[in-house]
Enzyme design. Structure first.
Site, PDB file in Angstrom:
ATOM      1  CG  ASP A 164       4.382   5.428  67.595  1.00 40.36           C
ATOM      2  OD1 ASP A 164       4.584   4.601  68.365  1.00 40.36           O
ATOM      3  OD2 ASP A 164       4.673   6.524  68.004  1.00 40.36           O
TER       4      ASP A 164
ATOM      5  CG  ASP B  17     -11.001   3.632  62.346  1.00 41.90           C
ATOM      6  OD1 ASP B  17     -10.619   3.069  61.274  1.00 41.90           O
ATOM      7  OD2 ASP B  17     -11.785   4.426  62.479  1.00 41.90           O
TER       8      ASP B  17
ATOM      9  CG  ASP C 287       3.121   1.882  71.117  1.00 39.88           C
ATOM     10  OD1 ASP C 287       4.125   1.454  70.724  1.00 39.88           O
ATOM     11  OD2 ASP C 287       3.337   2.959  71.682  1.00 39.88           O
TER      12      ASP C 287
ATOM     13  CE  LYS D 117     -10.676   7.197  59.915  1.00 37.43           C
ATOM     14  NZ  LYS D 117     -11.651   6.032  60.423  1.00 37.43           N
TER      15      LYS D 117
END
Length: 326
Positions: free
Chosen positions: A217, A193, A221, A161
């Site tokens: 993480d 994102d 997921d 980011k």
């Protein structure tokens, strides 16, 4: 030469899925030494200590750790023992393979810094967490990702980011400098994102992805969607020392703990990664083949649309695995 393997089921469904993975290791490697240890939140409730110095020392003296899952309550007085283990054993690289038909992605997550640095405090009207991105930590995780990409399809995606966070801009700056020192590979940077969405929409376009701790993480997921859910994904925690830790990506899942519904595939695949790491690639193939044959026999857990219990799946899996050692 015999290996010392620590078996740490932990909490919740970790206690239900780790035993079958441990049994699989024992079937294929009865010559190894297996050392069970007790740790986690349930251990804390009984003893007041979630991770004793003795258990930590046993881990440091092992060749590998098969880890289940732990419950970490949202309390300022309870330290995440998994974060402590990663730091104490210097397990700086978290490797999460995302594999399904036509999909082969490896997510490389920095494992000791970022927002999981552990530098936190509370004030009267706010809580603060320090996000740490160091040059040394960034260089070693980029080197690890580059070496992995060179053994695969030679494409590296850097998730950041950097348009918002100065620490991510620094991460990317160091990454580019480190990449410039090696033989050429194709590398791109994507904002995290947008990257999460694009990995799910266009997974075949990705090879190795490297990013910071919390972003990795979340990304891994989300990418579990591509493989059938968190019950399918293993991970490896690799460091600069002899010992490494292997664990399912899923957590302790207290909502289904004790109901005999947990999917043990991620734990079994974590055992396969452990075997690969210790030089037994064929044994890892046996484990995956036994999983596939168990599905072909019609046994799937509820998260995959089946009705098999953890016990039923595990028993059939071990039966399928036994074929390879007869």
């Amino acid at each position: 030469m015999t290996k010392r393997i620590v078996i740490a089921p932990g909490d919740g469904i970790g206690q239900e899925v780790t035993p079958v993975a441990a049994q699989a290791l024992e079937i294929l490697h009865p010559d190894w030494t297996y050392i069970p240890v007790v740790l986690g939140y349930e251990c804390y409730q009984k003893t007041g200590n979630p991770l004793s110095d003795n258990v930590l020392q046993i881990m440091k003296e092992s060749d590998a750790i098969l880890f289940g899952a732990i419950t970490t309550p949202p309390s300022k007085d309870y330290e995440s023992i998994l974060l402590r283990i990663r730091k104490e054993l210097n397990l700086y690289a978290n490797i999460r393979p995302i594999q399904a038909p036509g999909i082969d992605i490896t997510i490389v997550r920095e494992n000791t810094e970022g927002l999981y640095s552990g530098i936190e405090w509370r004030e009267k009207d706010r809580a603060c967490t320090v996000r740490v991105v160091s040059e040394a930590g960034t260089r070693r995780i980029i080197r690890h990702a580059v070496e992995l990409a060179k053994r695969r399809r030679r494409h590296l995606t850097i998730g950041t980011k950097a348009n918002v966070l100065a620490s991510d801009a620094y991460f990317y700056e160091i990454a580019l400098d480190e990449i410039s020192k090696t033989e050429p590979i194709v590398h791109t940077m994507k904002y995290i994102d947008a990257l999460v969405l694009d990995v799910i929409q266009h997974p075949t376009q990705y090879d190795v992805i490297v990013t910071t701790n919390m972003f990795g993480d979340i990304l891994s997921d989300a990418a579990a969607y591509l493989c059938g859910g968190l019950g399918m994904l293993p991970s490896a925690n690799i460091g600069s020392s002899q010992h490494s830790l292997f664990e399912p990506v899923h957590g302790s899942a207290p909502d289904i703990a004790g109901t005999n519904r947990a999917n043990p595939v991620a734990a079994i695949r974590s055992a396969a990664l452990l075997m690969q790491h210790l030089g037994d690639s064929q044994g890892a193939v046996y484990l995956e083949t036994a999983i596939q044959n168990t599905w072909k026999a019609g046994l799937k857990t509820q998260d995959l649309g089946g009705n098999a219990s953890t016990t039923e799946f595990s028993n059939e899996f071990l039966n399928q695995l036994s074929v390879f050692v007869q």
